[in-house]
Design an enzyme around this catalytic site. Structure first.
Site, PDB file in Angstrom:
ATOM      1  N   ASP A 112       0.859  -1.184   0.000  1.00 31.00           N
ATOM      2  CA  ASP A 112       0.000   0.000   0.000  1.00 31.00           C
ATOM      3  C   ASP A 112       0.901   1.242   0.000  1.00 31.00           C
ATOM      4  OD1 ASP A 112      -2.123   1.741   0.265  1.00 31.00           O
ATOM      5  OD2 ASP A 112      -2.528   1.271   2.353  1.00 31.00           O
ATOM      6  N   PHE A 161     -10.266  -0.463   0.058  1.00 28.75           N
ATOM      7  CA  PHE A 161      -9.886  -1.197   1.256  1.00 28.75           C
ATOM      8  C   PHE A 161     -10.437  -2.611   1.128  1.00 28.75           C
ATOM      9  CE2 PHE A 161      -9.906  -2.600   5.643  1.00 28.75           C
ATOM     10  CZ  PHE A 161      -8.630  -2.215   6.015  1.00 28.75           C
TER      11      PHE A 161
HETATM   12  P1  IMP Z   1       1.959  -0.187   3.840  1.00 31.80           P
HETATM   13  O1  IMP Z   1       3.020  -0.103   4.880  1.00 31.80           O
HETATM   14  O2  IMP Z   1       1.099   1.057   3.800  1.00 31.80           O
HETATM   15  O3  IMP Z   1       2.430  -0.606   2.481  1.00 31.80           O
HETATM   16  O4  IMP Z   1       0.891  -1.205   4.328  1.00 31.80           O
HETATM   17  C1  IMP Z   1       1.023  -2.522   4.285  1.00 31.80           C
HETATM   18  C2  IMP Z   1       0.199  -3.146   5.377  1.00 31.80           C
HETATM   19  O5  IMP Z   1      -1.036  -2.445   5.625  1.00 31.80           O
HETATM   20  C3  IMP Z   1      -0.177  -4.506   4.908  1.00 31.80           C
HETATM   21  O6  IMP Z   1       0.725  -5.425   5.464  1.00 31.80           O
HETATM   22  C4  IMP Z   1      -1.581  -4.699   5.427  1.00 31.80           C
HETATM   23  O7  IMP Z   1      -1.527  -5.384   6.655  1.00 31.80           O
HETATM   24  C5  IMP Z   1      -2.139  -3.326   5.667  1.00 31.80           C
HETATM   25  N1  IMP Z   1      -3.090  -2.945   4.595  1.00 31.80           N
HETATM   26  C6  IMP Z   1      -2.859  -2.129   3.555  1.00 31.80           C
HETATM   27  N2  IMP Z   1      -3.943  -2.024   2.760  1.00 31.80           N
HETATM   28  C7  IMP Z   1      -4.888  -2.802   3.309  1.00 31.80           C
HETATM   29  C8  IMP Z   1      -6.252  -3.119   2.931  1.00 31.80           C
HETATM   30  O8  IMP Z   1      -6.826  -2.682   1.918  1.00 31.80           O
HETATM   31  N3  IMP Z   1      -6.902  -3.958   3.779  1.00 31.80           N
HETATM   32  C9  IMP Z   1      -6.343  -4.485   4.895  1.00 31.80           C
HETATM   33  N4  IMP Z   1      -5.077  -4.223   5.266  1.00 31.80           N
HETATM   34  C10 IMP Z   1      -4.363  -3.382   4.487  1.00 31.80           C
END
Ligand code: IMP
Ligand code: MG
Length: 194
Positions: A112, A161
């Site tokens: 994300d 999401f």
């Molecule tokens: P980042 O550090 O923002 O890349 O986020 C990664 C983490 O956020 C992932 O390991 C997920 O656990 C959580 N995450 C990101 N997007 C979603 C989503 O759409 N649904 C549920 N968890 C998410």
């Protein structure tokens, strides 16, 4: 039981097929490293799933891997509780030790903002791993806070999401076997902490 799921984005059969393909691609790359080094790397392959979201994906992926490997877990917290926006990544467990000289494959459910994978990759590199590869089941089409280029991506998804197959909202829906969006109603009943 899962009436709060609004739309199935990726069903379990597509997930299973893609997970098998990804395992094949990872195995082929590790075999290429063995060929290049002139000896098998199998006793130096460590998969590092990021808890808790990668739990189900990793469980399926490692069972499709036709080689010897070991597993070390790492916990990162980024979406605490009823949150649908990343709060930045923070280590919530010790890092695995003894990764020096190992071929590491970091596994996460979704890319994300990029902060989680960036943090884990850097932390592992400081341990002098022989190689670090990043493997995610989903890559969300968003502007990233940190640019991260995963080596393996299962599916590209829109900026929504999603829950299921390990991904949660407020700790729930991880056991939903497909990947789907959550109805706005479910989020409205448990409004995200902003
Ligand atoms: P980042 O550090 O923002 O890349 O986020 C990664 C983490 O956020 C992932 O390991 C997920 O656990 C959580 N995450 C990101 N997007 C979603 C989503 O759409 N649904 C549920 N968890 C998410
Ligand atoms: Mg996660």
């Amino acid at each position: 039981m899962f009436i709060e799921i609004e739309q199935v984005l990726i069903d379990r059969h597509r997930i299973a097929r893609r997970v098998r393909e990804m395992a094949g691609a990872i195995a082929a790359d590790l075999a290429a490293i063995s060929a290049h080094e002139g000896s098998s790397v199998e006793d130096r392959v460590v998969f590092v799933p990021i808890m808790t979201g990668a739990m189900i994906f990793a469980a399926d992926l490692v069972r499709e891997m036709p080689i010897k490997l070991s597993l070390e877990l790492v916990a990162i917290s980024s979406y605490p509780g009823q949150s649908v926006v990343s709060r930045g990544a923070r280590l919530a467990s010790e890092l695995p030790r003894d990764l020096a000289g190992k071929h590491v494959v970091v596994i996460d459910d979704i890319l994300d903002s990029g902060q989680t994978l960036d943090l884990v990759r850097k932390a592992i590199l400081t341990q002098n791993a022989a190689s670090v590869r990043l493997c995610v089941l989903l890559r969300k089409n968003v502007q990233r806070v940190v640019e991260v280029e995963p080596d393996y991506v299962g599916f590209e998804i829109p900026d929504a999401f999603v829950v299921g197959y390990g991904l949660d909202y407020d700790g729930y829906y991880r056991n939903y076997p497909e990947i789907g969006t959550l109805s706005p109603l479910a989020i409205a009943q448990h409004p995200p902490a902003t």
